[in-house]
Write an enzyme that holds these catalytic residues in place. Structure first.
Site, mmCIF file in Angstrom:
data_model
loop_
_atom_site.group_PDB
_atom_site.id
_atom_site.type_symbol
_atom_site.label_atom_id
_atom_site.label_comp_id
_atom_site.label_asym_id
_atom_site.label_seq_id
_atom_site.Cartn_x
_atom_site.Cartn_y
_atom_site.Cartn_z
ATOM 1 N N LYS A 12 79.278 60.387 21.478
ATOM 2 C CA LYS A 12 79.755 59.345 22.410
ATOM 3 C C LYS A 12 78.970 59.399 23.699
ATOM 4 O O LYS A 12 78.390 60.443 24.068
ATOM 5 C CB LYS A 12 81.248 59.489 22.713
ATOM 6 C CG LYS A 12 81.708 60.810 23.355
ATOM 7 C CD LYS A 12 81.515 60.945 24.864
ATOM 8 C CE LYS A 12 82.019 62.276 25.410
ATOM 9 N NZ LYS A 12 81.492 62.668 26.701
ATOM 10 N N PRO A 96 72.824 67.029 20.398
ATOM 11 C CA PRO A 96 72.596 68.210 21.235
ATOM 12 C C PRO A 96 73.920 68.879 21.627
ATOM 13 O O PRO A 96 74.933 68.203 21.826
ATOM 14 C CB PRO A 96 71.872 67.642 22.451
ATOM 15 C CG PRO A 96 71.218 66.395 21.956
ATOM 16 C CD PRO A 96 72.157 65.827 20.929
ATOM 17 N N VAL A 97 73.868 70.216 21.714
ATOM 18 C CA VAL A 97 75.081 71.015 21.975
ATOM 19 C C VAL A 97 75.296 71.195 23.484
ATOM 20 O O VAL A 97 74.333 71.329 24.234
ATOM 21 C CB VAL A 97 74.932 72.391 21.275
ATOM 22 C CG1 VAL A 97 76.107 73.300 21.577
ATOM 23 C CG2 VAL A 97 74.783 72.195 19.766
ATOM 24 N N ALA A 98 76.563 71.173 23.888
ATOM 25 C CA ALA A 98 76.949 71.332 25.305
ATOM 26 C C ALA A 98 76.180 70.347 26.182
ATOM 27 O O ALA A 98 75.560 70.724 27.174
ATOM 28 C CB ALA A 98 76.750 72.774 25.774
ATOM 29 N N ALA A 99 76.243 69.095 25.794
ATOM 30 C CA ALA A 99 75.378 68.092 26.402
ATOM 31 C C ALA A 99 76.130 66.909 27.009
ATOM 32 O O ALA A 99 75.520 65.966 27.492
ATOM 33 C CB ALA A 99 74.407 67.563 25.337
ATOM 34 N N GLY A 100 77.470 66.922 26.944
ATOM 35 C CA GLY A 100 78.235 65.779 27.448
ATOM 36 C C GLY A 100 78.323 64.655 26.435
ATOM 37 O O GLY A 100 78.686 63.519 26.759
ATOM 38 N N LEU A 101 77.999 64.964 25.170
ATOM 39 C CA LEU A 101 78.018 63.943 24.107
ATOM 40 C C LEU A 101 79.173 64.191 23.128
ATOM 41 O O LEU A 101 79.316 63.477 22.130
ATOM 42 C CB LEU A 101 76.678 63.961 23.354
ATOM 43 C CG LEU A 101 75.444 63.735 24.236
ATOM 44 C CD1 LEU A 101 74.159 63.958 23.433
ATOM 45 C CD2 LEU A 101 75.453 62.330 24.831
ATOM 46 N N ALA A 102 79.979 65.208 23.401
ATOM 47 C CA ALA A 102 81.178 65.545 22.620
ATOM 48 C C ALA A 102 80.894 65.840 21.150
ATOM 49 O O ALA A 102 81.697 65.494 20.278
ATOM 50 C CB ALA A 102 82.239 64.454 22.756
ATOM 51 N N GLY A 103 79.780 66.500 20.887
ATOM 52 C CA GLY A 103 79.439 66.838 19.501
ATOM 53 C C GLY A 103 80.520 67.657 18.811
ATOM 54 O O GLY A 103 80.921 67.360 17.686
ATOM 55 N N ASP A 138 88.629 65.100 23.930
ATOM 56 C CA ASP A 138 87.740 64.036 23.435
ATOM 57 C C ASP A 138 87.878 63.753 21.939
ATOM 58 O O ASP A 138 87.213 62.858 21.416
ATOM 59 C CB ASP A 138 86.266 64.413 23.691
ATOM 60 C CG ASP A 138 85.871 64.254 25.151
ATOM 61 O OD1 ASP A 138 86.631 63.641 25.917
ATOM 62 O OD2 ASP A 138 84.784 64.744 25.507
HETATM 63 P P1 ATP Z 1 82.587 68.423 25.837
HETATM 64 O O1 ATP Z 1 82.109 67.406 26.829
HETATM 65 O O2 ATP Z 1 83.720 67.980 24.946
HETATM 66 O O3 ATP Z 1 82.747 69.825 26.387
HETATM 67 P P2 ATP Z 1 79.926 68.745 24.897
HETATM 68 O O4 ATP Z 1 79.277 67.623 24.189
HETATM 69 O O5 ATP Z 1 79.495 68.937 26.321
HETATM 70 O O6 ATP Z 1 81.454 68.548 24.766
HETATM 71 P P3 ATP Z 1 79.743 70.439 22.593
HETATM 72 O O7 ATP Z 1 78.455 70.073 21.939
HETATM 73 O O8 ATP Z 1 80.983 69.981 21.962
HETATM 74 O O9 ATP Z 1 79.699 70.062 24.134
HETATM 75 O O10 ATP Z 1 79.724 72.028 22.732
HETATM 76 C C1 ATP Z 1 80.426 72.761 23.708
HETATM 77 C C2 ATP Z 1 80.612 74.189 23.197
HETATM 78 O O11 ATP Z 1 81.559 74.142 22.127
HETATM 79 C C3 ATP Z 1 79.358 74.794 22.577
HETATM 80 O O12 ATP Z 1 78.686 75.570 23.525
HETATM 81 C C4 ATP Z 1 79.856 75.608 21.409
HETATM 82 O O13 ATP Z 1 79.913 76.985 21.724
HETATM 83 C C5 ATP Z 1 81.281 75.149 21.164
HETATM 84 N N1 ATP Z 1 81.517 74.519 19.839
HETATM 85 C C6 ATP Z 1 82.607 74.701 19.090
HETATM 86 N N2 ATP Z 1 82.556 73.973 17.966
HETATM 87 C C7 ATP Z 1 81.388 73.298 17.982
HETATM 88 C C8 ATP Z 1 80.772 72.382 17.078
HETATM 89 N N3 ATP Z 1 81.345 72.015 15.949
HETATM 90 N N4 ATP Z 1 79.597 71.856 17.448
HETATM 91 C C9 ATP Z 1 79.035 72.210 18.623
HETATM 92 N N5 ATP Z 1 79.554 73.092 19.486
HETATM 93 C C10 ATP Z 1 80.730 73.639 19.184
#
Ligand code: ATP
Length: 286
Positions: A12, A96-103, A138
């Protein structure tokens, strides 16, 4: 052996993120406009031994233990439905992980809806939504069919609505992960945008008035994100110049996106950033 059930798990963007205040429970009260975009992970479900949850993922930054939201989703479904089936998840990560995209949240929603089908549980959407809210703010948005949703409360109360148009974006995620809690901790009440700001953006999108919508994107976390990662300001300015405005951070950053007029514009601008950043995408509403 039957073939796995594969669920697409979309990312998102927050086209608008208004933070109204801090709540007594420590969360922030917000109003946000979510857009589901074409960038997605794939989550494949297949059978495993009784009671077991196995997770495999091709991305080293994603935990495959009990802290993965997919694991927590499976545990919650077992508990709520009083079943003890096993499941193996294979997660192909593109978001991308921990990126503000709610992966992670999107993966949790995909696990909930996937298990509902895979284990033939017959859960209704309100039941799935109740579980989603326990997993994170989210998660609920990803259980709706429409690509746009207005999130209130912690972001978990969703009002989905239809926008007949599809929009294009350039999305750049620098490798500067930000923890959501740190960004919110750096926010203060003086940064809250006026109350009509989200509604005005929704109205422009519904009218397909991209040039106005580009001026109305906002994120009340922009200042805290810049404060915590000053180096992102140069990316933001470069994007702003390349797209002639219409640039915003998504969620708690560090992803930066631009709303652009069409696919060719998105591809053209994306190609300008591919030399300097490895995570650059031309994406659309999905
Ligand atoms: P939000 O804004 O909801 O915090 P985000 O997009 O910034 O999400 P995510 O990619 O969801 O961040 O990852 C945040 C942390 O969640 C990661 O550093 C990871 O350790 C943990 N995590 C737990 N489950 C997952 C998953 N299925 N995919 C990615 N990261 C995950």
């Amino acid at each position: 052996m039957s073939s796995p059930l594969v669920i697409a798990s979309y990312a998102k963007l927050n086209l608008a993120l208004r933070i109204i205040g801090k709540r007594p429970d420590g969360f922030h009260e917000l109003e946000t406009l979510f857009e589901r975009i074409s960038l997605h992970d794939d989550l494949a479900l297949s059978a495993a031994s009784e009671g077991q949850t196995v997770i495999e993922c091709d991305h080293p930054g994603v935990p495959v233990d009990g802290s993965n939201l997919i694991f927590r989703a499976a545990a919650l479904v077992r508990e709520c439905c009083r079943v003890n089936y096993g499941v193996r998840f294979v997660l192909t990560k593109r978001i991308p992980v921990a990126a503000g995209l709610a992966g992670g949240s999107s993966n949790a929603a995909a696990a909930l809806s996937g298990l509902n089908v895979f284990w033939k549980l017959g859960l209704s959407r309100p039941q799935l939504l109740a579980m989603a809210r326990k997993l994170g703010s989210d998660v609920a948005f990803f259980l709706y069919e429409t690509p746009f949703g207005l999130g209130t409360g912690r972001g978990e109360k969703i009002r989905s609505f239809s926008v007949r148009h599809k929009f294009w974006h350039v999305l750049v995620t620098p490798k500067a992960p930000l923890l959501t809690k740190d960004v919110y901790a750096a926010w203060d009440a003086s940064l809250t945008k006026e109350s009509s700001a989200v509604t005005m953006l929704v109205s422009s999108l519904r009218k397909n008035n991209i040039s106005l919508a580009r001026q109305q994107l906002f994120n009340d976390l922009e200042k805290p994100i810049r404060y915590l990662r000053p180096e992102l300001s140069s990316l933001f300015s470069r994007m702003d110049k390349a797209a002639s405005g219409g640039v915003c951070f998504s969620g708690s950053g560090p992803s930066v996106f631009a709303l652009v007029k069409d696919q060719s514009e998105a591809e053209r601008i994306a190609s300008m950033f591919r030399g300097s950043y490895s995570q650059v995408f031309a994406v659309s509403t999905f």
